[in-house]
Each structure stands twice: as structure tokens, then as C-alpha cells.
Design an enzyme around this catalytic site. Structure first.
Site, PDB file in Angstrom:
ATOM      1  N   ALA A  18       0.652  -1.494  -0.055  1.00 21.13           N
ATOM      2  CA  ALA A  18      -0.314  -0.272   0.002  1.00 21.13           C
ATOM      3  C   ALA A  18       0.984   1.337  -0.053  1.00 21.13           C
ATOM      4  O   ALA A  18       1.889   1.236   0.816  1.00 21.13           O
ATOM      5  CB  ALA A  18      -1.408   0.134   1.471  1.00 21.13           C
ATOM      6  N   PRO A  19       0.183   2.270  -0.927  1.00 18.43           N
ATOM      7  CA  PRO A  19       1.267   3.653  -0.566  1.00 18.43           C
ATOM      8  C   PRO A  19       0.977   3.833   0.157  1.00 18.43           C
ATOM      9  O   PRO A  19       0.389   3.893   1.721  1.00 18.43           O
ATOM     10  CB  PRO A  19       0.354   4.206  -1.901  1.00 18.43           C
ATOM     11  N   GLY A  20       2.231   5.046   1.310  1.00 20.75           N
ATOM     12  CA  GLY A  20       2.473   5.927   2.152  1.00 20.75           C
ATOM     13  C   GLY A  20       3.574   4.995   2.879  1.00 20.75           C
ATOM     14  O   GLY A  20       4.135   4.528   2.371  1.00 20.75           O
ATOM     15  N   ILE A  21       3.824   5.881   3.809  1.00 15.59           N
ATOM     16  CA  ILE A  21       4.924   5.427   4.981  1.00 15.59           C
ATOM     17  C   ILE A  21       4.348   4.446   5.530  1.00 15.59           C
ATOM     18  O   ILE A  21       3.856   3.634   5.926  1.00 15.59           O
ATOM     19  CB  ILE A  21       5.312   6.454   6.285  1.00 15.59           C
ATOM     20  N   LYS A  22       5.775   3.271   5.558  1.00 14.06           N
ATOM     21  CA  LYS A  22       5.202   1.857   6.507  1.00 14.06           C
ATOM     22  C   LYS A  22       5.354   2.069   7.774  1.00 14.06           C
ATOM     23  O   LYS A  22       5.956   2.547   8.348  1.00 14.06           O
ATOM     24  CB  LYS A  22       6.893   1.045   5.706  1.00 14.06           C
ATOM     25  N   GLY A  23       4.162   1.495   8.089  1.00 13.77           N
ATOM     26  CA  GLY A  23       4.363   0.570   9.537  1.00 13.77           C
ATOM     27  C   GLY A  23       4.999   0.412  10.750  1.00 13.77           C
ATOM     28  O   GLY A  23       5.100  -0.675   9.602  1.00 13.77           O
ATOM     29  N   MET A  24       5.177   0.612  11.501  1.00 12.47           N
ATOM     30  CA  MET A  24       5.996  -0.353  12.556  1.00 12.47           C
ATOM     31  C   MET A  24       5.401  -1.252  13.020  1.00 12.47           C
ATOM     32  O   MET A  24       6.153  -2.279  13.145  1.00 12.47           O
ATOM     33  CB  MET A  24       6.591   0.659  13.441  1.00 12.47           C
ATOM     34  N   LYS A  62      -4.261  -5.764   5.972  1.00 14.34           N
ATOM     35  CA  LYS A  62      -3.286  -5.703   7.463  1.00 14.34           C
ATOM     36  C   LYS A  62      -2.757  -6.872   7.811  1.00 14.34           C
ATOM     37  O   LYS A  62      -3.564  -7.763   8.724  1.00 14.34           O
ATOM     38  CB  LYS A  62      -3.798  -4.110   8.169  1.00 14.34           C
ATOM     39  N   ASP A  92     -14.189   0.329  10.049  1.00 14.98           N
ATOM     40  CA  ASP A  92     -14.616  -0.466  11.123  1.00 14.98           C
ATOM     41  C   ASP A  92     -13.289  -1.485   9.948  1.00 14.98           C
ATOM     42  O   ASP A  92     -13.357  -1.453   8.901  1.00 14.98           O
ATOM     43  CB  ASP A  92     -15.668  -0.747  10.445  1.00 14.98           C
TER      44      ASP A  92
END
Length: 584
Positions: free
Chosen positions: A319-325, A340, A375
Site C-alpha cells: 500500500a502507498p504511504g509510509i510503512k507502519g512499524m 493489514k 470498521d
């Protein structure tokens, strides 16, 4: 009925009895919504919502235990369950809610086999029969009204038919407001109102502190939503707060960012078909979710994903965007959701555990999301086609979450994942937003934080990347690993440095407990975007003041429940306005 083994028949009957018992208990909790609304019992409404969500798992667990008690045979034998599935399909062939009964069977099977052996021969991956497509006139769940005598008389008849035990505050005034709104917009070009027809669902939709009368206008073959949000003034009077009459506004009321409605829907599929006529862009899964049947919503979503895979050829990508921690997130460009997965190990400085993350997501599912949290549906052993995954994504998942993967030449099976609606991350949205859009987004961002706080939810990590922008321009929070009840936070004023050494220190010179929050530090969220920061400080500078948060905590602890409007406050009717009702 085809002959099946006595054991399979007992298992099938036990599961069906369990489903019918679940549905009856579910309906009884729902039926209490009217009294809770009329008596303004808002805390009781919140508790009932949680109880109804928890009911499903409780009933499934009970049925699994009962299945073990009705046979001495090994209940881990798949051939026994295949036989039970076939028997069950025959038992529910004429059941009004056969599709939800199928989902209940699936849940019992998955609980028994820990979500393994997912195949249509074992469970209802596909529905056992094609849903009936009944024409509009065959519905028995709504009342039709005509404006033959006058628009005012028709609206008055509608409100009288939906009379609550608590009286209307001022029905005459509300009729005038509704008629004025109709004539100013959807009926503005109508030559003859006498040809107007309105269909109103008999059941009232309850959520938060409101009751919604839901219907549609049939006008020259066009279907137009007509929704009356009704509120309780707390002093023994009900009033219509506004009128909703377009598809987008109706869609927001039934949004994935809001809690499930309490609505007496003895045959949910009929309600879903009706709602589809006023919100044609919403998928069936979303509508089942919105009226409280979120487990069947999961089934409908899974079936829709499988159908989409057959008519598309793009690949799943990161997914585009900053990768999650904490999470690895991927998406299919042609499909509007994200998937996710909890990483095996979290990036620094995250200190939460997998168990805590799962608890946070469960907390969200049982909370009042007030239109500001997405949700999320939870799945186990979700099966994808291997050839639809990009090599970059396969490599990413193998690096960050190998324990969650089962991969062979044909399939990618993910043991545990969450599915959410895809939104554009707020930080990416601001990169291409003009000044007006930036100000609007910052107003929405601040409103989201305030409305979540009023619902006793503190986001924890309020970085812009953790919020998304919907197609309606609303800002929604979707990163849950650090959220907590607002009342568990200790909001403090940032201590002032007393010495040069303290002022130049590279770490706090004062003690900081785990629950401490310093609102003055929220300014750091806008580093690198001076326009966004200026807009936020102009619109929401009160969020920097620890007293704002403490006052809110006091209100929540005193039992106050804020109203959460799924429409613009400026659309609300002015209740002091009143003139004599003139009928044609």
C-alpha cells in the site's frame, strides 16, 4: 430429503437450533433500542451494542460444545461435516434467513477446525441458492404514502405512524421544516406534488443518541433517499433534526466509520435490498455490517473478493504511504480495501505486543466509532492466488511476517489479517492539496480528534500518516495500536526549563510516566508542513491546552455522552422557527 447419517442430521439440527436461538436473542437486544432512545438511556444503549456484538461468539462457542455432546463419534472427521453441511442445506432451504444461517454454520465449523479446511464441500463458501430478486412492490417491510391530498398531510401521516412513546416536541414545526427542505431541493422542479410516492421502512434505525426514519422518494422512475434523523431533547420530547435526501449523505449515515444500527430486521436481506435502492454504490457486505450483521458482512465480502478476482488481473502490491512499524499493509489497486498483517517484530520505538494490538482492534469493534474510525473485519487463513501477488509484496511479507504465511505454487494463505476500507493517507493528501483543501483537511483532522476524544477514545499516535481521507472528504483514524480510553490518560502541562542545562537537554529532564500526555507537543505532528500547521493552530489551538482534555475527561466520568451527528451541523433545523401549518 436425501438420506444422511443420523449423526450428521443431529449435528445439522444442533447448529440450526443454535442459530435460531442466537437470532432470537439478537432480536431481543435490538428491540430494546426503542425504550432506550425514549428514556435517553445512552449508557445502556452503548452497553447493549457491546453485548449484541459479543453474543455471536458466545453462541458459536456454546454450539461447538453442544455438537460434541450429541454424538460419540469423532467430530474432527471431515466426512462427517460434509454430510452435516449437506443436511443443513436441506434444513434451511425454506428458511427466511438461510444466508445468515449459512454464515453461522461456517463459524461453528471454523471454530471446530481452527479455520483450516476451508472448502465449499465443507462449508458455505458459495451460497446454497441464488437470492430472490423480488420487485419493489413485493416488499412487506415498508409503508407507501401518497401526496395526493398535500405534501404536508403526507409528512404528517408519516410522523404520526412513527409515533414514539415519548411525544413529539412540535410536530407541526417539523412538518413545515421537512416540506420546505423537500421543495427547496429534491422536489424543486416538480410540477405536481400529488404524483409523489414515498416508501418508508416500518422499522426505526437506532444508533448513538438518534433514531432514523429511513425511506425513499419515487419520482419519475428515480429513487431518492429520504431520511429523518430524530433526537430526544431529554425533557420528554422527540424532534426531527434535519432531512437527508441525497445518495452521498445517506451513504455517510450508513458509513463504515460508524457503529452498527439497532434495527428490527426479522429478514435482513429484505432491508439490504431496500437500502441498496437508495445507496446503489454500497456493497451488500457494507449494508449487512451497518444493520448489525457484521459476521455475514464478512461472508459477503469474501464472496465479493472471489468474484472480483475472476474479472480482474492486477496484482496485490504494498500500500502507498509510509510503512507502519506494527503492520504490513497491502492492497489490490482495482479493489477499494487494504489488508493489514501484524508484523512478527515491531520497529523501534514501538513497545506493544501482538496480543495488545489484537485487543486494540477488538476495542475499536465494540466502541462508538462516531464516524471517525474505520470498521475493521478480522479474518483467519484468508486464501489468495499466488500469481496475483507482486514479487515485491511476497518479499516484503516474507521479511516482516513469515510466521503468518503459508505459500505454495498456487496459493498464499495468510493466517491472520484485518481488512479495512482504503483511504488516502492524510500526509499524502496534503502533498497535492491546495490551500483551501489543506484548511478543510485540517479542520476535519481536528474535528476527528475532538469527536474521538468525546467518545472516550484517545488516538495515542496522532501523526498525519495514521489518518485517511475518504471519498467524501472526511478524515478518519485507522491506526489503532496505541489508542486507549481517554480517561486512562494523564494530561499534563509541559514543565518549563529552570536552567540552561535543562533547556538544552536532548531528553526530558522531568519524569514522564507511561500514561502522561503533553498536548503542547502536538505541534510536532506538523513538522515540514507549515501551511497545515498554521491552519490547525487557527482552527484547533485548544487541543494544545491540557485543560481542554481534563475538562473532557471530567464530563465523560460524570456520565455525559456527546451527540455524534453524521451530517453537517449547519443542516440542522432551527427548532425555534414555527409558523402555522398551511396545507394545500
Amino acid at each position: 430429503m436425501t438420506n444422511h447419517s443420523p449423526t450428521a442430521r443431529r449435528i445439522a439440527k444442533t447448529i440450526l437450533n443454535g442459530f435460531n436461538a442466537y437470532f432470537a436473542d439478537y432480536q431481543n437486544i435490538t428491540l430494546g433500542a426503542k425504550a432506550r432512545f425514549e428514556t435517553a438511556s445512552w449508557q445502556a444503549a452503548h452497553e447493549a451494542n457491546k453485548a449484541r456484538i459479543d453474543l455471536y461468539k458466545t453462541k458459536v462457542t456454546q454450539v461447538v460444545e453442544l455438537v460434541h455432546s450429541v454424538t460419540s463419534k469423532d467430530t474432527n472427521r471431515l466426512e462427517l461435516w460434509r454430510d452435516a453441511r449437506a443436511t443443513y442445506a436441506q434444513l434451511i432451504a425454506n428458511h427466511n434467513n438461510y444466508e445468515i444461517a449459512e454464515t453461522f454454520f461456517n463459524s461453528v465449523f471454523c471454530s471446530q477446525f481452527h479455520h483450516a479446511n476451508i472448502h465449499d464441500s465443507n462449508i458455505f463458501v458459495k451460497p446454497s441458492r441464488t437470492p430472490e430478486d423480488k420487485p419493489l412492490r413485493d416488499y412487506s417491510i415498508y409503508i407507501s404514502y401518497s401526496a395526493r391530498d398535500s405534501l404536508e398531510y403526507m409528512i404528517e401521516d408519516i410522523l404520526k405512524d412513527f409515533r414514539f412513546s415519548t411525544p413529539w416536541e412540535n410536530m407541526e414545526r417539523d412538518v413545515i421544516h421537512i416540506c420546505d427542505s423537500l421543495r427547496n431541493a429534491p422536489l424543486a422542479n416538480l410540477d405536481n406534488e400529488k404524483h409523489l410516492r414515498v416508501d418508508m421502512l416500518e422499522s426505526v434505525f437506532y444508533r448513538n443518541k438518534a433514531a432514523y426514519l429511513v425511506g425513499r422518494i419515487i419520482l419519475n422512475g428515480e429513487v431518492i433517499p429520504m431520511i429523518f434523523p430524530c433526537l430526544n431533547n431529554g425533557r420528554g420530547g422527540i424532534f426531527v433534526d434535519t432531512l437527508i435526501y441525497n445518495n452521498d449523505s445517506a451513504s455517510i449515515i450508513f458509513s463504515f466509520t460508524r457503529s452498527y444500527f439497532m434495527v428490527d430486521a426479522p429478514i435482513p436481506s429484505r432491508f439490504v435490498r431496500f437500502l441498496s435502492t437508495i445507496m446503489p454504490l454500497k456493497e451488500k457486505s457494507e449494508l449487512y455490517n451497518s444493520i448489525g450483521f457484521h459476521k455475514h458482512g464478512k461472508t459477503e465480502f469474501y464472496r465479493h473478493v472471489l468474484a472480483h478476482m475472476k474479472v480482474s488481473n492486477d496484482k496485490f502490491v504494498i500500500a502507498p504511504g509510509i510503512k507502519g512499524m506494527v503492520m504490513s499493509v497491502f492492497t489490490l489497486p482495482s479493489y477499494p480495501v487494504v489488508f493489514k498483517i501484524i508484523k512478527d517484530e515491531f520497529d523501534e520505538p514501538k513497545t506493544v505486543t501482538k496480543k495488545i494490538v489484537k485487543e486494540k482492534y477488538k476495542f475499536v469493534s465494540r466502541s462508538d466509532r462516531v464516524g471517525r474510525m474505520a470498521d475493521t473485519q478480522e479474518y483467519s487463513f484468508f486464501i489468495f492466488y499466488r500469481n496475483r501477488f507482486s514479487e515485491e509484496l511476497i518479499k516484503e511479507l516474507q521479511e516482516v511476517a513469515p510466521s503468518q504465511l503459508i505459500i505454495d505454487d498456487k496459493r498464499v494463505i495468510i493466517k491472520h489479517l484485518y481488512v479495512e476500507r482504503r483511504m488516502e493517507p492524510l500526509n499524502l493528501y496534503l502533498q497535492h492539496a491546495n490551500e483551501e483543501q489543506t484548511w478543510e483537511a485540517m479542520e476535519e483532522y481536528g474535528n476527528a480528534i475532538k469527536q474521538l476524544a468525546a467518545a472516550n477514545i484517545f488516538p495515542g499516535d496522532m501523526l498525519l500518516k495514521n489518518f485517511g481521507v475518504t471519498r467524501h472528504g472526511r478524515v478518519v483514524f485507522y491506526d489503532y495500536d496505541e489508542l486507549c480510553p481517554l480517561t486512562e490518560c494523564n494530561f499534563r502541562k509541559l514543565p518549563q526549563a529552570q536552567t540552561v542545562e535543562q533547556e538544552l537537554a536532548d531528553r526530558p529532564w522531568y519524569t514522564v510516566a507511561e500514561a502522561d500526555v503533553f498536548p503542547e507537543e502536538f505541534r510536532l505532528f506538523f513538522s515540514g508542513n507549515p501551511t497545515a500547521r498554521a491552519a490547525f493552530e487557527k482552527l484547533h489551538s485548544d487541543l494544545y491546552n491540557y485543560r481542554f482534555w481534563k475538562l473532557l475527561q471530567d464530563r465523560i466520568r460524570a456520565g455525559h455522552v456527546e451527540s455524534a451527528f453524521p451530517y453537517r451541523r449547519k443542516w440542522r433545523f432551527h427548532r425555534r422557527s414555527h409558523t402555522r401549518l398551511q396545507t394545500k
